[in-house]
Motif scaffolding. Structure first.
Motif, PDB file in Angstrom:
ATOM      1  N   ARG A  33       3.631  25.171 -34.850  1.00 27.80           N
ATOM      2  CA  ARG A  33       2.817  24.651 -33.754  1.00 27.80           C
ATOM      3  C   ARG A  33       3.050  23.173 -33.488  1.00 27.80           C
ATOM      4  NH1 ARG A  33      -2.708  26.273 -36.348  1.00 27.80           N
ATOM      5  NH2 ARG A  33      -1.518  25.402 -38.069  1.00 27.80           N
ATOM      6  N   GLY A  34       3.849  22.502 -34.295  1.00 28.86           N
ATOM      7  CA  GLY A  34       4.047  21.077 -34.055  1.00 28.86           C
ATOM      8  C   GLY A  34       5.021  20.483 -35.027  1.00 28.86           C
ATOM      9  N   GLY A  35       5.473  19.248 -34.768  1.00 34.23           N
ATOM     10  CA  GLY A  35       6.453  18.594 -35.605  1.00 34.23           C
ATOM     11  C   GLY A  35       5.837  18.068 -36.888  1.00 34.23           C
ATOM     12  N   ALA A  36       6.726  17.743 -37.836  1.00 39.69           N
ATOM     13  CA  ALA A  36       6.260  17.259 -39.115  1.00 39.69           C
ATOM     14  C   ALA A  36       6.079  15.750 -39.120  1.00 39.69           C
ATOM     15  CB  ALA A  36       7.259  17.660 -40.204  1.00 39.69           C
ATOM     16  N   GLY A  46       4.910  15.077 -20.528  1.00 39.96           N
ATOM     17  CA  GLY A  46       5.525  16.280 -20.373  1.00 39.96           C
ATOM     18  C   GLY A  46       5.970  16.483 -18.953  1.00 39.96           C
ATOM     19  N   PRO A  47       6.420  17.533 -18.812  1.00 38.51           N
ATOM     20  CA  PRO A  47       6.979  17.914 -17.530  1.00 38.51           C
ATOM     21  C   PRO A  47       5.954  17.790 -16.406  1.00 38.51           C
ATOM     22  CG  PRO A  47       7.300  19.611 -19.190  1.00 38.51           C
ATOM     23  CD  PRO A  47       6.442  18.561 -19.788  1.00 38.51           C
ATOM     24  N   GLN A  48       6.428  17.372 -15.258  1.00 35.69           N
ATOM     25  CA  GLN A  48       5.549  17.250 -14.110  1.00 35.69           C
ATOM     26  C   GLN A  48       5.738  18.424 -13.156  1.00 35.69           C
ATOM     27  OE1 GLN A  48       4.455  13.738 -12.704  1.00 35.69           O
ATOM     28  NE2 GLN A  48       4.831  12.663 -14.594  1.00 35.69           N
ATOM     29  N   GLY A  49       6.294  19.505 -13.670  1.00 31.96           N
ATOM     30  CA  GLY A  49       6.580  20.633 -12.795  1.00 31.96           C
ATOM     31  C   GLY A  49       8.068  20.679 -12.514  1.00 31.96           C
ATOM     32  N   ALA A 156      11.447  17.822 -40.964  1.00 31.68           N
ATOM     33  CA  ALA A 156      10.716  17.651 -39.707  1.00 31.68           C
ATOM     34  C   ALA A 156      11.165  18.713 -38.711  1.00 31.68           C
ATOM     35  CB  ALA A 156      10.977  16.259 -39.125  1.00 31.68           C
ATOM     36  N   TYR A 157      10.219  19.521 -38.240  1.00 34.94           N
ATOM     37  CA  TYR A 157      10.545  20.563 -37.274  1.00 34.94           C
ATOM     38  C   TYR A 157       9.707  20.387 -36.026  1.00 34.94           C
ATOM     39  CZ  TYR A 157      11.475  25.179 -35.308  1.00 34.94           C
ATOM     40  OH  TYR A 157      11.857  26.202 -34.477  1.00 34.94           O
ATOM     41  N   SER A 158      10.367  20.161 -34.907  1.00 34.58           N
ATOM     42  CA  SER A 158       9.673  19.875 -33.652  1.00 34.58           C
ATOM     43  C   SER A 158       9.596  21.077 -32.730  1.00 34.58           C
ATOM     44  CB  SER A 158      10.385  18.720 -32.929  1.00 34.58           C
ATOM     45  OG  SER A 158      10.394  17.569 -33.727  1.00 34.58           O
ATOM     46  N   GLY A 159      10.058  22.239 -33.192  1.00 32.33           N
ATOM     47  CA  GLY A 159      10.081  23.425 -32.337  1.00 32.33           C
ATOM     48  C   GLY A 159      11.459  23.623 -31.740  1.00 32.33           C
ATOM     49  N   CYS A 160      11.614  24.695 -30.986  1.00 33.44           N
ATOM     50  CA  CYS A 160      12.889  24.964 -30.321  1.00 33.44           C
ATOM     51  C   CYS A 160      12.598  25.569 -28.948  1.00 33.44           C
ATOM     52  CB  CYS A 160      13.766  25.899 -31.147  1.00 33.44           C
ATOM     53  SG  CYS A 160      13.014  27.499 -31.574  1.00 33.44           S
ATOM     54  N   ALA A 161      13.573  25.464 -28.073  1.00 37.48           N
ATOM     55  CA  ALA A 161      13.395  25.967 -26.701  1.00 37.48           C
ATOM     56  C   ALA A 161      14.762  26.177 -26.080  1.00 37.48           C
ATOM     57  CB  ALA A 161      12.587  24.983 -25.862  1.00 37.48           C
ATOM     58  N   GLY A 172       8.532  32.272 -30.762  1.00 40.20           N
ATOM     59  CA  GLY A 172       8.856  31.361 -31.854  1.00 40.20           C
ATOM     60  C   GLY A 172       9.617  30.149 -31.366  1.00 40.20           C
ATOM     61  N   CYS A 173      10.135  30.208 -30.140  1.00 35.74           N
ATOM     62  CA  CYS A 173      10.804  29.063 -29.508  1.00 35.74           C
ATOM     63  C   CYS A 173      10.082  28.787 -28.193  1.00 35.74           C
ATOM     64  CB  CYS A 173      12.285  29.343 -29.266  1.00 35.74           C
ATOM     65  SG  CYS A 173      13.329  29.047 -30.692  1.00 35.74           S
ATOM     66  N   GLU A 174       8.989  28.041 -28.272  1.00 32.49           N
ATOM     67  CA  GLU A 174       8.166  27.801 -27.086  1.00 32.49           C
ATOM     68  C   GLU A 174       8.575  26.500 -26.395  1.00 32.49           C
ATOM     69  OE1 GLU A 174       7.322  30.914 -28.366  1.00 32.49           O
ATOM     70  OE2 GLU A 174       6.270  29.726 -29.843  1.00 32.49           O
ATOM     71  N   THR A 175       9.034  26.621 -25.158  1.00 29.11           N
ATOM     72  CA  THR A 175       9.500  25.452 -24.412  1.00 29.11           C
ATOM     73  C   THR A 175       8.413  24.404 -24.216  1.00 29.11           C
ATOM     74  OG1 THR A 175      11.136  26.854 -23.301  1.00 29.11           O
ATOM     75  CG2 THR A 175      10.690  24.708 -22.312  1.00 29.11           C
ATOM     76  N   PRO A 176       7.187  24.781 -23.821  1.00 32.98           N
ATOM     77  CA  PRO A 176       6.157  23.745 -23.662  1.00 32.98           C
ATOM     78  C   PRO A 176       5.906  22.961 -24.943  1.00 32.98           C
ATOM     79  CG  PRO A 176       5.461  25.777 -22.599  1.00 32.98           C
ATOM     80  CD  PRO A 176       6.685  26.110 -23.393  1.00 32.98           C
ATOM     81  N   GLN A 177       5.962  23.638 -26.094  1.00 26.21           N
ATOM     82  CA  GLN A 177       5.747  22.959 -27.372  1.00 26.21           C
ATOM     83  C   GLN A 177       6.829  21.917 -27.618  1.00 26.21           C
ATOM     84  OE1 GLN A 177       5.292  25.374 -31.029  1.00 26.21           O
ATOM     85  NE2 GLN A 177       6.861  24.056 -31.925  1.00 26.21           N
ATOM     86  N   LEU A 178       8.091  22.294 -27.423  1.00 28.87           N
ATOM     87  CA  LEU A 178       9.176  21.357 -27.666  1.00 28.87           C
ATOM     88  C   LEU A 178       9.103  20.163 -26.715  1.00 28.87           C
ATOM     89  CD1 LEU A 178      11.802  20.608 -29.166  1.00 28.87           C
ATOM     90  CD2 LEU A 178      13.032  21.740 -27.307  1.00 28.87           C
ATOM     91  N   LEU A 179       8.855  20.428 -25.440  1.00 27.43           N
ATOM     92  CA  LEU A 179       8.831  19.333 -24.473  1.00 27.43           C
ATOM     93  C   LEU A 179       7.653  18.388 -24.734  1.00 27.43           C
ATOM     94  CD1 LEU A 179       9.882  21.137 -21.181  1.00 27.43           C
ATOM     95  CD2 LEU A 179      11.298  19.984 -22.889  1.00 27.43           C
ATOM     96  N   ALA A 180       6.532  18.940 -25.180  1.00 26.27           N
ATOM     97  CA  ALA A 180       5.401  18.079 -25.532  1.00 26.27           C
ATOM     98  C   ALA A 180       5.752  17.220 -26.743  1.00 26.27           C
ATOM     99  CB  ALA A 180       4.162  18.929 -25.822  1.00 26.27           C
ATOM    100  N   GLU A 181       6.486  17.793 -27.691  1.00 24.51           N
ATOM    101  CA  GLU A 181       6.884  17.035 -28.865  1.00 24.51           C
ATOM    102  C   GLU A 181       7.908  15.955 -28.507  1.00 24.51           C
ATOM    103  OE1 GLU A 181       6.751  16.320 -33.118  1.00 24.51           O
ATOM    104  OE2 GLU A 181       5.427  17.064 -31.544  1.00 24.51           O
TER     105      GLU A 181
END
Length: 239
Positions: A33-36, A46-49, A156-161, A172-181
């Motif tokens: 759910r988040g980076g270390a 994050g993304p503006q659309g 340190a794991y920040s997610g994948c997308a 398991g590879c959520e784009t919104p999670q990675l971009l927020a990180e």
């Protein structure tokens, strides 16, 4: 031939099995759910659309930017597909940057990748940030700093997308999670994202569109997808 729906289900199953295998063979499992690590990296929303494609609109003349610096993300799950269980051979991927002006380049892969980055002379890459679960390494243009945050070697794991929009929020590879990180780590809005499940080359063009080796096939995981932020799109269209 698999139907579109069956292909996507098969890919998700393979991904979930790979995630489970990776966690089982790499010591303590990371928090998906988040980076270390915490706090922005020592360089500066994050993304503006976006339009959900890799086409950003009109061209970029080379002098103006839409970020300070811009942040461009390239994401894959892997650069080669012959990994399984405790075997994770390192893939190779080349990224060429034609975009000019101050920018941060973020490279993300779940599986291990050695990234080779090349750029046009006026591409002011302030630093390259490589993220992943397995070990990442970068061959950067001369003088460009490289920062690596992967779980295997840095803890340190920040997610994948690898797709936009993210069609499966439980892969398991959520784009919104990675971009927020990425936003948290860089302290900047993400300007663009381009990715697919497996690729060995990307070109980020001056107008923020992209080309890649992503195979064009049914089941969007394999196809190149991405977005350009509204701020960058508006800037490009205005010129």
């Amino acid at each position: 031939m698999f139907s579109h729906g069956v292909l996507r289900l098969s890919l998700r199953g393979v991904l979930l099995l790979a995630l489970a295998a990776g966690c089982a063979t790499s010591g303590d499992a990371p928090d998906m759910r988040g980076g270390a690590s915490s706090g922005a990296i020592d360089v500066g929303n994050g993304p503006q659309g976006g339009n959900g494609t890799t086409d950003s609109g009109d061209g970029h003349g080379g002098g103006e930017t839409c970020g300070n610096p811009e942040v461009h993300v390239i994401g894959v799950y892997e650069a080669r597909g012959d990994h399984s269980g405790g075997t994770h051979p390192t893939g190779k991927a080349v990224v060429h940057v034609e975009r000019t002006g101050p920018q941060v380049l973020v490279l993300s892969s779940y599986e291990p990748v050695n990234w080779k980055v090349t750029a046009v002379p006026n591409a002011d890459i302030q630093y390259i940030l490589a993220l992943g679960y397995h070990a990442q390494s970068v061959e950067a243009p001369q003088g460009v700093e490289v920062k690596v945050l992967d779980y295997e070697t840095r803890g340190a794991y920040s997610g994948c997308a690898y797709e936009y929009p993210d069609d499966d929020p439980h892969s398991g590879c959520e784009t919104p999670q990675l971009l927020a990180e990425v936003k948290r780590l860089t302290g900047q809005e993400v300007s663009s994202f381009h990715g697919c499940y497996q690729a060995t080359s990307f070109t980020l063009h001056a107008d923020l569109s992209a080309d890649s080796s992503c195979p064009a096939a049914p089941g969007g995981d394999y196809n190149l997808s991405g977005y350009v932020s509204q701020v960058c799109s508006a800037s490009l269209i205005a010129r």
